[in-house]
Structures are given as C-alpha cells and as structure tokens.
Design a protein around this motif. Sequence first.
Motif, PDB file in Angstrom:
ATOM      1  N   THR A   1       0.852  -1.189   0.000  1.00 41.34           N
ATOM      2  CA  THR A   1       0.000   0.000   0.000  1.00 41.34           C
ATOM      3  C   THR A   1       0.887   1.238   0.000  1.00 41.34           C
ATOM      4  O   THR A   1       2.098   1.152   0.229  1.00 41.34           O
ATOM      5  CB  THR A   1      -0.969   0.004   1.203  1.00 41.34           C
ATOM      6  OG1 THR A   1      -1.902   1.087   1.058  1.00 41.34           O
ATOM      7  CG2 THR A   1      -0.213   0.159   2.515  1.00 41.34           C
ATOM      8  N   CYS A   2       0.253   2.373  -0.289  1.00 38.68           N
ATOM      9  CA  CYS A   2       1.024   3.618  -0.349  1.00 38.68           C
ATOM     10  C   CYS A   2       0.764   4.420   0.920  1.00 38.68           C
ATOM     11  O   CYS A   2      -0.398   4.685   1.254  1.00 38.68           O
ATOM     12  CB  CYS A   2       0.596   4.441  -1.573  1.00 38.68           C
ATOM     13  SG  CYS A   2       1.407   6.049  -1.675  1.00 38.68           S
TER      14      CYS A   2
ATOM     15  N   CYS B   1       4.818   4.668  -5.858  1.00 42.64           N
ATOM     16  CA  CYS B   1       3.442   4.149  -5.773  1.00 42.64           C
ATOM     17  C   CYS B   1       2.836   4.122  -7.182  1.00 42.64           C
ATOM     18  O   CYS B   1       2.883   5.138  -7.888  1.00 42.64           O
ATOM     19  CB  CYS B   1       2.605   5.074  -4.876  1.00 42.64           C
ATOM     20  SG  CYS B   1       0.821   4.824  -5.036  1.00 42.64           S
TER      21      CYS B   1
ATOM     22  N   THR C   1       5.972   3.621  -0.669  1.00 45.32           N
ATOM     23  CA  THR C   1       5.333   2.300  -0.638  1.00 45.32           C
ATOM     24  C   THR C   1       5.709   1.555   0.647  1.00 45.32           C
ATOM     25  O   THR C   1       6.846   1.687   1.134  1.00 45.32           O
ATOM     26  CB  THR C   1       5.801   1.456  -1.846  1.00 45.32           C
ATOM     27  OG1 THR C   1       7.208   1.231  -1.695  1.00 45.32           O
ATOM     28  CG2 THR C   1       5.540   2.170  -3.151  1.00 45.32           C
TER      29      THR C   1
END
Length: 226
Positions: A114-115, A134, A142
């Motif tokens: 996920t970012c 990202c 990230t």
Amino acid sequence: MSARIVILTGAGISAESGLGTFRDEGGIWSQYDLAEVATPEGFAADPALVHTFYNARRKNAAEAIPNAAHAALARLEAERPGEVLIVTQNIDDLHERAGSRTVLHMHGTLRAATCAACGHGWDAPPVMHAEDACPGCGAPATRPDIVWFGEFPYHMDDIWEALRGAEVFVSIGTSGSVYPAAAFVQDAARAGALTLELNLEPSETRSYFTEARHGKASEIVPAWVD
Ligand code: BV8
C-alpha cells in the motif's frame, strides 16, 4: 459476517512450516526491535530496514509449506460450508494455500502493498524497496500492507459481528499477548460460545477458555477436527 465456528490463529500454527514465532525462545522479537520494524514510527525513521525485514519474511513465507494443522482447518471448512471463519493474526498465506476460503487477515498480509501517501493498494512484488514509486500517485511511499503496533487492525466490524454469533471459538498457536485479538475469547464467551485453546503451552489468556489442549498444532488441530 456470521459463522458457527470462529477460529483465531497466530504464529504458532505456522511454526512447524518453518516460519518463526515472535515470543518463543529465539523468536522474531528477540532478533529485531519491534519498535524499529513493526511501528509506523519505525517505518518513517528507516523504511529500508522495514522493507528488508518484510522482504525476508515474504521470501520465507513463499518457501514455506502448509502443515497438517492448516490442512485440517481447510478440511473442516469443506465439510461444513458457511460455518467456519478463520481470523488470522498471521501475514503468511498458508491457510489459503491449504485450501481455506474464508480467512480474514486482521494484521494484513505479505502479499499486499500500500502507499503511505495515498492509500492505494496493489499486489506486493517479492522484493520491495523504500524508493519504489506508488503505482497510484507516484510518490516514493510504498509500504507493506501490514498492521503495525498503534495501527487499527483490519476487518474488526466483521470479526466482532462473528464473535457475537459464534457457537464455538477456537484459538490456535497464539500467545494471547497482542490486542485486540487477545480479547476475542472474552467477546466470544460473553456471547455464550464454547471456547477452546489449542496451543503448545498455556497462553496468557488461558484462564478465559472453557477448555485447552496443549501440544503441537500439527497434532492437536487434526485431532480436534477429525
Ligand atoms: C490497536 C505486525 C487500536 C505484522 C503485529 C488493549 C486494547 C487494544 C490495543 C492495545 C491494548 N493494549 C495494548 C494495545 C496496543 C497493541 C498491543 O496489543 N500491544 C501489546 C504488545 C500489549 N495493539 C495494537 O497496537 C494493535 N492495534 O490496538 O489499534 C485498537 C484498539 C481497540 C480495538 C481495535 C483497535 C495492532 C496489533 C498488530 C501489531 N502487528 N505484527 C507482523 O510483522 O507479523 S503483532 C505480532 O504479534 C504479530 O502480528 C502476531 O500476529 C502477533 C501475535 O503474536 P502471536 O501470533 O501470538 O505469536 P507469539 O510468538 O506471541 O506466540 C506464538 C504462540 O504459538 C506461543 O504461545 C507458542 O507457545 C505457540 N506455539 C509455538 N509453536 C507451536 C505453538 N503452538 C502450537 N504448535 C506449535 N508448533
């Protein structure tokens, strides 16, 4: 989300697949400082160290093989469709690779990224680097999509709903030292469920369980299922 049988698993169910536990002798938290690799502050301070930590665990998890305990839970779900929910604290995918279909990863999974800037999510590559951009917003922010200490676990509303309706709550391979997972046995007992601990040794929350069986998960979980 409802299920007659709610099963909480922890690192102990994956121990015989060769994945480390956290608080046993020589466990992960004796090799790494939890604050440095499993908190948002630690990630902000040294993202490269955190990626190194999770890249190694992602590699170990990919090479691990589900054991008889994972297989027994998959059999249970196949024999009782719609009645079994696994809530795992584990970030490996051994339950899914053993055939379990209804699995909630309350602490996230190594398979997801996920970012930290925009919250965009995607399938994690085998190796992640702090400078990776990202795919959503392009920022070099990230991170593994894993719940660190101080972060809110995933699927809590579904989990609490399932605990309210469970007839049986089984805890497998967890020390009962991390919340809110460690309190699930109390939530289930309040709702009238039978509670069973299957663990190598009594956990910190043993006193809340109706019954406990101690031994290796690959032996006591199939014995309970079959
Ligand atoms: C949160 C990252 C707010 C992923 C992890 C009270 C209420 C709520 C929160 C708290 C509270 N008190 C303190 C807190 C804060 C904190 C917390 O619990 N701290 C602890 C240290 C006191 N909790 C949090 O920050 C959580 N977030 O609270 O948000 C909130 C508040 C209320 C309600 C909702 C939300 C976030 C916690 C998640 C942190 N992330 N890891 C990763 O790197 O993996 S936790 C880490 O510990 C792992 O994820 C692991 O899943 C987890 C639990 O460990 P176990 O799985 O139990 O492993 P352990 O080694 O401890 O035990 C293994 C067991 O297996 C042993 O008993 C052993 O005997 C047994 N075993 C070994 N071999 C075998 C075996 N059993 C069978 N067979 C074998 N072969």
